[in-house]
Design an enzyme around this catalytic site. Sequence first.
Site, short mmCIF file in Angstrom:
data_model
loop_
_atom_site.label_atom_id
_atom_site.label_comp_id
_atom_site.label_asym_id
_atom_site.label_seq_id
_atom_site.Cartn_x
_atom_site.Cartn_y
_atom_site.Cartn_z
N LYS A 264 0.86 -1.18 0.00
CA LYS A 264 0.00 0.00 0.00
C LYS A 264 0.90 1.24 0.00
CE LYS A 264 -3.86 1.84 2.83
NZ LYS A 264 -4.66 1.60 4.07
N SER B 182 -9.68 1.46 3.16
CA SER B 182 -8.84 2.27 2.32
C SER B 182 -7.79 1.49 1.53
CB SER B 182 -8.12 3.32 3.17
OG SER B 182 -7.25 2.71 4.10
N SER C 142 -9.76 -1.04 7.26
CA SER C 142 -9.18 -0.87 5.92
C SER C 142 -8.44 -2.06 5.34
CB SER C 142 -8.25 0.34 5.90
OG SER C 142 -9.02 1.50 5.79
N1 GLN Z 1 -13.11 3.57 6.62
C1 GLN Z 1 -12.58 3.99 7.87
C2 GLN Z 1 -12.22 5.46 7.79
O1 GLN Z 1 -12.51 6.05 6.83
C3 GLN Z 1 -11.38 3.16 8.23
C4 GLN Z 1 -10.19 3.52 7.46
C5 GLN Z 1 -8.99 2.71 7.81
O2 GLN Z 1 -9.10 1.66 8.44
N2 GLN Z 1 -7.83 3.23 7.47
O3 GLN Z 1 -11.65 6.00 8.68
#
Ligand code: GLN
Length: 491
Positions: free
Chosen positions: A78, A153, A177
Site C-alpha cells: 500500500k 482504504s 481498511s
Molecule cells: N473507513 C474507515 C475510515 O474512513 C477506516 C479507514 C482505515 O481503516 N484506514 O476512517
Amino acid sequence: MDLIWLSVYEARERLRAGEISSEELTRACLERIEQVDGQLHAFLTVTADLALEQARAADRRLAAGERLPLLGIPVALKDLFITKGIRTTCASKILENFVPIEDGTHARKLAEAGAVLLGKTNMDEFAMGSSNENSAFGPVRNPWALDRVPGGSSGGSAAAVAAGEAPLALGTDTGGSIRQPAALCGVVGLKPTYGRVSRYGMIAFASSLDQAGPFARDVRDCALALEVIAGVDPYDSTSLPDPVPSYLESLDAGIKGMRLGVPREYFVPGMEPGVEAAIKDALAVLEDLGAELDEVSLPHTEYGLATYYLIAPAECSSNLARYDGVKYGYSALDQQGMWDRYLATRGRGFGPEVKRRIMLGTYALSAGYYDAYYLRAQKVRTLIKADFDQAFQRFDALITPTSPTVAFRLGEKTDDPLAMYLSDVCTLPVNMAGLPGISLPCGFSDGLPVGLQIIGPALGEAAVLRVARAYEQATPWHTRRPALAVEAGTR
Ligand code: GLN
C-alpha cells in the site's frame, strides 16, 4: 500452470524445488498488471525494473540453497509504507512527489525475507475512506464488477491480490481498511493485534488504531506473511515484545471444541439479506466442524461508530499537522508569507475527506470541547474494550460479518459521508479494542463476494487463523476467481 494464481506457499515450494524461477513468476505478475490494471487502477507505481532485478537476485540465492521465508515471492505495498528511493504518495497530492530516504520496517522485513517488490498500491487518501474513491489519483475498481468499489482504504492491495496481479500485498487497518476491502474483493485480509506489527514507516493516520497486515488469497499465506512482518521494533515503542509464534504450525489443528461467540449486535439493521444468509451458512459450517457456537452480547457496539469518528479524526488532525510545505511534500511556493503559504499548501494539497477529518478532529480537541467529545470518546472506547474482554472469558473467538453489504457502486455513497462510514460498523470496534481480526470469503450475494470476520483476543492471531483455516478448508469460496477481461497493454 497459471503462475499468477499460485499461492505464496505453493510458489515458495516450487521455487525451492527449482520448478519455477522467481523471474518467471515476477514476469507473470508484471504482465498481468500490464493486462488488467488499466481497468482496475490498483497500482500507483509499478517498480518493474527493480522487481526483475530483485527476482534475478532471488533466483541466484535459491540456486545457492538459501531458504528465506519469502525468497523470490512478488509482493505489493500500500502506498503509505515508506520505501527508499520509491515514491510514496499516500494517494495524496500533498505527497505526490515524496521519495523517502529509507525503508520502513515493513519494506525492510519483506526485503530481508527475500520478497520482490512489484510496486505501490492505490488507496484512499491518507487511508481515510471505505471505497478508494478518496484517492487523489482516481479510484480503484472491483475486479468482480468494474462498476463497483473495491472497498477501502487498502482497496488497491485487495484488488491486486483478487485480480492475480500479486499473490501477497500489505495494507493497513485503522477502522477496517484491511478487512472491509478483503471482504468486498473476495480475498483474505488480516489485521493483527495493535502492536503485533511495527508502525515504523507507515504514514500515520490515527496512531492508537493503525496496524499493518497482509492480504492473500488464502489463510495459510496470511499466516506465513504475518510471521515475517510481526515482532518488536526498537523504532516503535508501541510494538509488543511478545515472541512471534509459528502461526503456520498451529494452523491445521482444527476447531473441535473451540468456543465461538456470535455477537448479536453485529447483525445490524441495513444488513443485506444475501450477506446475512452467507454468514448464517458459515456459522453452520463452523458448527459442523465441531466448534461450540453461542450468542453473545457486546452492548456498547452501538457507540462504536460515533466514538471512532471522534478519536480517529482527533489523532488525524494532530498527525497531519506536519504537512506544512516546509520539510517535504507539496509546497505552495507562489505564496510569500508564512501563513499564506501554509494555508495554500494545505488547502490545495489535501482532498475533501481529509479536510473534513482534520476539521472534525480539531474541533473535538479544542479547548471547551475536549472534555465533551474527545475525553468522553476515550471513556466509551474503554467500555467497548471491556465488552470484548468479558466475551473472551467465555469464547476463544467471535464470528461476525465483515461488512453489512457487498461491494457498492462507484459514486453510490460519495455524497453521504455517514452512509460511507457505516460500511465499517462491524470492523471499527475491533480497532478500538486493539484486537486481531481476519476477513475471509464466505460466499456470494448477487455475484459479489461476502466476507466473514473472525475476531480474537489480544495476541490471539493463532486462534483466529486456525478457525479461518478450518472454515476455508471446508468451503470452496477462496478458490473462486473473478473473470476479468485481459486487454493487451491497458496500463
Ligand atoms: N473507513 C474507515 C475510515 O474512513 C477506516 C479507514 C482505515 O481503516 N484506514 O476512517
